[in-house]
Design a protein around this motif. Structure first.
Motif, PDB file in Angstrom:
ATOM      1  N   LEU A 249       0.840  -1.303   0.163  1.00  0.00           N
ATOM      2  CA  LEU A 249      -0.047  -0.002   0.057  1.00  0.00           C
ATOM      3  C   LEU A 249       0.910   1.347   0.034  1.00  0.00           C
ATOM      4  O   LEU A 249       0.661   2.203  -0.742  1.00  0.00           O
ATOM      5  CB  LEU A 249      -1.034   0.154   1.274  1.00  0.00           C
ATOM      6  N   LYS A 363      -4.768  -4.426   9.602  1.00  0.00           N
ATOM      7  CA  LYS A 363      -4.725  -4.392   8.527  1.00  0.00           C
ATOM      8  C   LYS A 363      -6.089  -3.387   8.208  1.00  0.00           C
ATOM      9  O   LYS A 363      -5.762  -2.511   7.218  1.00  0.00           O
ATOM     10  CB  LYS A 363      -5.069  -5.350   7.608  1.00  0.00           C
ATOM     11  N   TYR A 364      -7.082  -3.467   8.974  1.00  0.00           N
ATOM     12  CA  TYR A 364      -8.318  -2.630   8.747  1.00  0.00           C
ATOM     13  C   TYR A 364      -7.793  -1.136   8.920  1.00  0.00           C
ATOM     14  O   TYR A 364      -8.259  -0.259   8.020  1.00  0.00           O
ATOM     15  CB  TYR A 364      -9.421  -2.994   9.725  1.00  0.00           C
ATOM     16  N   LEU A 367      -5.404   0.339   6.359  1.00  0.00           N
ATOM     17  CA  LEU A 367      -6.171   0.553   5.164  1.00  0.00           C
ATOM     18  C   LEU A 367      -6.592   1.915   5.529  1.00  0.00           C
ATOM     19  O   LEU A 367      -6.659   2.780   4.557  1.00  0.00           O
ATOM     20  CB  LEU A 367      -7.032  -0.421   4.862  1.00  0.00           C
ATOM     21  N   GLN A 368      -7.473   2.096   6.396  1.00  0.00           N
ATOM     22  CA  GLN A 368      -8.189   3.324   6.780  1.00  0.00           C
ATOM     23  C   GLN A 368      -7.057   4.547   6.457  1.00  0.00           C
ATOM     24  O   GLN A 368      -7.609   5.501   5.957  1.00  0.00           O
ATOM     25  CB  GLN A 368      -8.686   3.476   7.996  1.00  0.00           C
ATOM     26  N   PHE A 370      -4.428   4.580   4.634  1.00  0.00           N
ATOM     27  CA  PHE A 370      -4.037   4.703   3.190  1.00  0.00           C
ATOM     28  C   PHE A 370      -5.209   5.613   2.508  1.00  0.00           C
ATOM     29  O   PHE A 370      -5.178   6.286   1.889  1.00  0.00           O
ATOM     30  CB  PHE A 370      -3.871   3.332   2.544  1.00  0.00           C
ATOM     31  N   TYR A 396      -9.454  -4.569   0.201  1.00  0.00           N
ATOM     32  CA  TYR A 396      -8.231  -4.503   0.565  1.00  0.00           C
ATOM     33  C   TYR A 396      -7.240  -5.067  -0.744  1.00  0.00           C
ATOM     34  O   TYR A 396      -6.288  -4.446  -1.105  1.00  0.00           O
ATOM     35  CB  TYR A 396      -8.009  -5.302   1.747  1.00  0.00           C
ATOM     36  N   TYR A 399      -7.018  -2.583  -3.675  1.00  0.00           N
ATOM     37  CA  TYR A 399      -6.035  -1.625  -3.357  1.00  0.00           C
ATOM     38  C   TYR A 399      -4.586  -1.999  -3.459  1.00  0.00           C
ATOM     39  O   TYR A 399      -3.738  -1.324  -3.902  1.00  0.00           O
ATOM     40  CB  TYR A 399      -6.286  -0.990  -1.929  1.00  0.00           C
ATOM     41  N   LYS A 400      -4.158  -3.179  -2.998  1.00  0.00           N
ATOM     42  CA  LYS A 400      -2.846  -3.870  -3.293  1.00  0.00           C
ATOM     43  C   LYS A 400      -2.782  -4.007  -4.384  1.00  0.00           C
ATOM     44  O   LYS A 400      -1.175  -3.798  -4.829  1.00  0.00           O
ATOM     45  CB  LYS A 400      -2.584  -5.058  -2.318  1.00  0.00           C
ATOM     46  N   SER A 432     -13.676  -4.496   2.790  1.00  0.00           N
ATOM     47  CA  SER A 432     -13.310  -3.164   2.571  1.00  0.00           C
ATOM     48  C   SER A 432     -13.933  -2.328   3.881  1.00  0.00           C
ATOM     49  O   SER A 432     -14.398  -2.738   4.932  1.00  0.00           O
ATOM     50  CB  SER A 432     -14.429  -2.598   1.542  1.00  0.00           C
TER      51      SER A 432
END
Length: 435
Positions: A249, A363-364, A367-368, A370, A396, A399-400, A432
């Motif tokens: 990410l 991870k969650y 991701l937020q 990012f 997720y 996005y990767k 997501s």
């Protein structure tokens, strides 16, 4: 370029750790492992600790979370690296919102962030990484100086003396210092024997031994009970050494990968050859041609004059159940986190499986972070053709996949270096922020 010594870095890390709250730290009879990342400014000659992680646990396959809310791997090295990611996201936001370019600078032409060239990063740990770096044998090390070792080598195996251990009724995976990984049997130290790793080989038949001390092989984390899918710290450090520690990410946002300039270990000097082999020597001679990534060769150093107060000894017999992460961000953002079994400490069972029980380095939540960068920088959304209305709906794994060069290089690396790297179930990447 003059860099701080291993002793100076370790001393700086321990001083920072002592200033953290007592909550979550080991009790009088508990031990833990500490890893940290230090950023050094060569222009100013100054260093500061930017991320710390402490922990020895790892959840098993059956407890993995499909929403990215639980920490799969709470070994110190991994917690420190995830805390670093949180630190970097904070700095990138400051560049966009306040034009604070003290560490990262915005490249408007190429639509990415660039780290200042006079900054570098250093890794510090109080133990040898679990996995391949723990396997030390004088005869094999002498042989390894003459041959190139790769993932599928079949070297002569060192003979191990084993002793019984006290098995705890613990569902988590443990990692003990100096290669003693608390798995069924441990090495009884001997000058002529190898250091034993309890990390487990992958893809074996029923007739093969997962505990075989096979030089150069990739492994999953040590432990008992429900087997983990998390790779050993030796393998993760080796991967970061090729692709940088930023991950997929952040790779989307940064112009270049971020590598460790030095790897520094408290004690462990007798494992130098094994650590070097695990981090990069086992890959030398294998093809890997990309323009962006490389097999980096960090300087490996040892601090012999400092001690970690929470290291395992005769007074500290039990691994601490908690994971600790901290990064150098403002106190109002709650940089210090404590986790138990991958969840935020204090979260009630009723909250498990919800964002309220997730630590900020899950991870969650990363991701937020990012997505927040994409939300405030329209040029990035334009570059990757993302509509602002899609930000919370994209998965997720979608996005990767935006890190095309990273993913292509990782596919190549798995063919040539990490051929048995574990594949987690696809549903674990399907979450997501809108879920």
């Amino acid at each position: 370029m003059v860099l701080p010594s291993a002793e100076d870095l370790a001393d700086l890390v321990f001083k920072e750790f002592r200033q953290l709250p007592k909550t979550g730290k080991p009790t009088t009879n508990e031990w833990t492992i500490l890893s940290a990342i230090v950023m050094h400014d060569t222009a100013k000659g100054t260093s500061k600790v930017v991320a710390i992680g402490c922990g020895t646990k790892c959840v098993g396959k059956s407890k993995l979370c499909s929403h990215g809310l639980i920490l799969n791997d709470s070994h110190a090295e991994v917690l420190a690296r995830r805390a670093l990611l949180r630190y970097i996201y904070h700095l990138l936001k400051r560049v966009i919102e306040y034009s604070d370019e003290g560490v990262f600078q915005w490249d408007s032409e190429n639509v990415c962030f660039r780290i200042r060239p006079d900054l570098n990063f250093h890794f510090v740990s109080t133990q040898t990484p679990c996995g391949d770096a723990c396997i030390r044998n004088e005869a094999i090390e002498e042989k390894s100086t003459k041959e190139e070792h790769i993932i599928n080598d079949e070297p002569t195996q060192p003979k191990l003396k084993k002793r019984k251990i006290n098995k705890e009724n613990d569902e988590n995976e443990d990692c003990a210092p100096n290669g003693d990984d608390n798995v069924g049997a441990l090495l009884e130290p001997s000058p002529n024997d190898a250091v034993y790793t309890g990390a487990k080989l992958i893809g074996l038949t029923d007739q093969q031994d997962a505990m075989e001390q096979k030089i150069g092989a990739v492994r999953t984390k040590p432990g008992r009970g429900d087997r983990t899918l998390s790779m050993s710290c030796s393998d993760k450090l080796a991967r970061w050494n090729v692709f940088g520690m930023q991950g997929a990410l952040l790779d989307i946002l940064l112009a270049h990968p971020i590598y460790f300039e030095t790897l520094n270990f408290v004690g462990c000097a007798e494992n130098e050859a094994a650590i070097r082999r695990a981090i990069y020597d086992r890959f030398i001679g294998k093809q890997f041609k990309t323009t962006k990534y490389k097999i980096h060769k960090p300087t490996i150093r040892f601090a012999e004059t400092v001690k970690f107060e929470y290291a395992e000894n005769y007074n500290r017999k039990n691994p601490a159940p908690t994971g600790i992460s901290w990064c150098n961000i403002p106190i109002d953002l709650k940089p210090y986190e404590i986790s138990v079994n991958g969840n935020k400490q204090g979260a009630t069972r009723k909250k498990f499986g919800t964002p309220e029980a997730a630590v900020k380095i899950s991870k969650y939540n990363l991701l937020q972070e990012f997505v927040d960068i994409l939300r405030v920088e329209p040029k990035l959304r334009q570059k990757y053709r993302i509509d602002s209305k899609e930000l919370t709906y994209l998965k997720y794994h979608q996005y990767k996949q935006l890190a095309r060069e990273y993913q292509a290089a990782w596919t190549l690396a798995k063919q040539n270096y990490f051929s048995q790297w574990t594949e987690k179930p696809p549903n674990l990447l399907e979450f997501s922020l809108d879920a």
